[in-house]
Enzyme design. Structure first.
Site, PDB file in Angstrom:
ATOM      1  N   PRO A  87      42.884  31.172  33.741  1.00 21.69           N
ATOM      2  CA  PRO A  87      42.858  30.498  32.450  1.00 21.69           C
ATOM      3  C   PRO A  87      44.227  30.305  31.814  1.00 21.69           C
ATOM      4  O   PRO A  87      45.085  31.186  31.876  1.00 21.69           O
ATOM      5  CB  PRO A  87      41.996  31.431  31.585  1.00 21.69           C
ATOM      6  N   ASN A  88      44.386  29.144  31.239  1.00 20.42           N
ATOM      7  CA  ASN A  88      45.574  28.741  30.457  1.00 20.42           C
ATOM      8  C   ASN A  88      46.804  28.429  31.313  1.00 20.42           C
ATOM      9  O   ASN A  88      47.805  27.949  30.788  1.00 20.42           O
ATOM     10  CB  ASN A  88      45.929  29.811  29.400  1.00 20.42           C
ATOM     11  N   ARG A  97      53.134  26.014  27.409  1.00 21.33           N
ATOM     12  CA  ARG A  97      52.542  27.229  26.847  1.00 21.33           C
ATOM     13  C   ARG A  97      53.614  28.315  26.687  1.00 21.33           C
ATOM     14  O   ARG A  97      54.182  28.784  27.673  1.00 21.33           O
ATOM     15  CB  ARG A  97      51.468  27.738  27.815  1.00 21.33           C
ATOM     16  N   TYR A 125      56.773  32.151  29.449  1.00 18.85           N
ATOM     17  CA  TYR A 125      56.387  31.663  30.781  1.00 18.85           C
ATOM     18  C   TYR A 125      57.336  30.603  31.361  1.00 18.85           C
ATOM     19  O   TYR A 125      57.112  30.128  32.469  1.00 18.85           O
ATOM     20  CB  TYR A 125      54.951  31.119  30.736  1.00 18.85           C
ATOM     21  N   ASN A 145      47.100  34.416  40.362  1.00 18.12           N
ATOM     22  CA  ASN A 145      47.402  34.756  38.973  1.00 18.12           C
ATOM     23  C   ASN A 145      46.123  34.552  38.174  1.00 18.12           C
ATOM     24  O   ASN A 145      45.732  33.415  37.884  1.00 18.12           O
ATOM     25  CB  ASN A 145      48.530  33.879  38.419  1.00 18.12           C
ATOM     26  N   ALA A 204      44.558  36.192  31.858  1.00 26.59           N
ATOM     27  CA  ALA A 204      43.969  37.253  31.036  1.00 26.59           C
ATOM     28  C   ALA A 204      42.780  37.938  31.709  1.00 26.59           C
ATOM     29  O   ALA A 204      42.463  39.094  31.393  1.00 26.59           O
ATOM     30  CB  ALA A 204      43.550  36.676  29.689  1.00 26.59           C
ATOM     31  N   HIS A 208      42.897  41.533  33.069  1.00 26.25           N
ATOM     32  CA  HIS A 208      42.742  42.723  32.227  1.00 26.25           C
ATOM     33  C   HIS A 208      41.301  42.959  31.783  1.00 26.25           C
ATOM     34  O   HIS A 208      41.038  43.897  31.039  1.00 26.25           O
ATOM     35  CB  HIS A 208      43.641  42.589  30.980  1.00 26.25           C
ATOM     36  N   ASP A 240      35.387  42.545  42.035  1.00 23.89           N
ATOM     37  CA  ASP A 240      34.324  42.624  43.048  1.00 23.89           C
ATOM     38  C   ASP A 240      34.431  41.473  44.048  1.00 23.89           C
ATOM     39  O   ASP A 240      34.191  41.664  45.244  1.00 23.89           O
ATOM     40  CB  ASP A 240      32.945  42.599  42.376  1.00 23.89           C
ATOM     41  N   GLU A 256      48.425  39.924  43.680  1.00 25.50           N
ATOM     42  CA  GLU A 256      48.282  39.671  42.241  1.00 25.50           C
ATOM     43  C   GLU A 256      49.634  39.215  41.683  1.00 25.50           C
ATOM     44  O   GLU A 256      50.659  39.853  41.930  1.00 25.50           O
ATOM     45  CB  GLU A 256      47.831  40.972  41.554  1.00 25.50           C
ATOM     46  N   HIS A 294      51.956  37.860  38.272  1.00 24.16           N
ATOM     47  CA  HIS A 294      52.181  37.573  36.851  1.00 24.16           C
ATOM     48  C   HIS A 294      53.590  37.039  36.688  1.00 24.16           C
ATOM     49  O   HIS A 294      54.533  37.597  37.264  1.00 24.16           O
ATOM     50  CB  HIS A 294      51.993  38.832  35.988  1.00 24.16           C
ATOM     51  N   SER A 341      55.132  36.874  33.667  1.00 23.98           N
ATOM     52  CA  SER A 341      55.778  37.785  32.724  1.00 23.98           C
ATOM     53  C   SER A 341      55.665  39.211  33.274  1.00 23.98           C
ATOM     54  O   SER A 341      54.840  39.482  34.157  1.00 23.98           O
ATOM     55  CB  SER A 341      55.097  37.691  31.362  1.00 23.98           C
ATOM     56  N   ARG A 378      54.776  44.314  27.991  1.00 21.91           N
ATOM     57  CA  ARG A 378      54.122  43.584  26.896  1.00 21.91           C
ATOM     58  C   ARG A 378      53.069  44.479  26.212  1.00 21.91           C
ATOM     59  O   ARG A 378      53.168  45.687  26.268  1.00 21.91           O
ATOM     60  CB  ARG A 378      53.527  42.274  27.455  1.00 21.91           C
ATOM     61  N   ARG A 435      47.703  44.561  28.266  1.00 17.59           N
ATOM     62  CA  ARG A 435      48.095  43.878  29.513  1.00 17.59           C
ATOM     63  C   ARG A 435      48.540  44.872  30.594  1.00 17.59           C
ATOM     64  O   ARG A 435      48.861  44.482  31.712  1.00 17.59           O
ATOM     65  CB  ARG A 435      49.238  42.894  29.254  1.00 17.59           C
TER      66      ARG A 435
HETATM   67  C1  DQA Z   1      49.959  36.327  33.003  1.00 19.00           C
HETATM   68  C2  DQA Z   1      49.948  37.599  32.127  1.00 19.00           C
HETATM   69  C3  DQA Z   1      48.589  37.775  31.450  1.00 19.00           C
HETATM   70  O1  DQA Z   1      48.595  38.951  30.651  1.00 19.00           O
HETATM   71  C4  DQA Z   1      48.293  36.590  30.568  1.00 19.00           C
HETATM   72  O2  DQA Z   1      47.018  36.709  29.975  1.00 19.00           O
HETATM   73  C5  DQA Z   1      48.435  35.281  31.284  1.00 19.00           C
HETATM   74  C6  DQA Z   1      49.552  35.104  32.207  1.00 19.00           C
HETATM   75  C7  DQA Z   1      51.378  36.058  33.575  1.00 19.00           C
HETATM   76  O3  DQA Z   1      51.483  35.219  34.483  1.00 19.00           O
HETATM   77  O4  DQA Z   1      52.348  36.653  33.125  1.00 19.00           O
HETATM   78  O5  DQA Z   1      47.674  34.346  31.067  1.00 19.00           O
HETATM   79  O6  DQA Z   1      49.078  36.509  34.091  1.00 19.00           O
END
Ligand code: DQA
Length: 146
Positions: free
Chosen positions: A10-11, A18, A23, A74, A77, A80, A87, A98, A100, A102, A107, A111
């Protein structure tokens, strides 16, 4: 050519606009192209998917089974919050890295915990767009070595 799944949650479709102070300015297309170039240099191809919904991400992980040889993920959110994604990662029995952009550990407290981390190969956090390149390289190294 063996194929990797580059999966974004998401996002992350809003990358580039953003919170650029967190980011950076690179778009999702830029990041996907970096993954494709990195993979190609090692003889791999990529398929890139993004979903803002948890179910869409679960479906993409299921579809990777028998199609892709590993996943750079990635989950945004959902990292978390989502037992369902954890699963799904366990269920597909593929190596998952995994990602990220950031440094999630620098943070907010919420997170710091990842439901996914215990079932992933490893976590790369804090290197901006380069987190994706490092994840693809780590995944390929693992696949070639295993
Ligand atoms: C993220 C870190 C997450 O905490 C956050 O909700 C994101 C982006 C990152 O790429 O740093 O959407 O996964």
């Amino acid at each position: 050519m063996p194929e990797l799944l580059i999966l974004n949650g998401p996002n992350l479709n809003l990358l580039g606009t953003r919170q650029p102070e967190v980011y950076g300015h690179q778009t999702l297309a830029d990041v996907e192209s970096l993954c494709a170039q990195t993979a190609k240099a090692h003889g791999f191809s990529v398929v890139c998917k993004q979903s803002n919904s948890e179910g869409g991400l679960v479906d993409a992980l299921h579809a990777a089974r028998g199609t892709q040889v590993g996943v750079a993920f990635n989950a945004g959110a959902y990292t978390h919050t989502s037992v369902a994604l954890r699963d799904a990662i366990s269920a597909i029995e593929l190596p998952v890295v995994e990602i990220h952009m950031s440094n999630v550990h620098a943070r907010e407290d919420f997170r710091h915990h990842s439901y996914m981390a215990p079932v992933c190969l490893g976590q790369i956090s804090g290197f901006g767009a380069d987190s994706y390149r490092l994840a693809v390289e780590a995944l390929i190294r693992h696949i070639k070595g295993s």
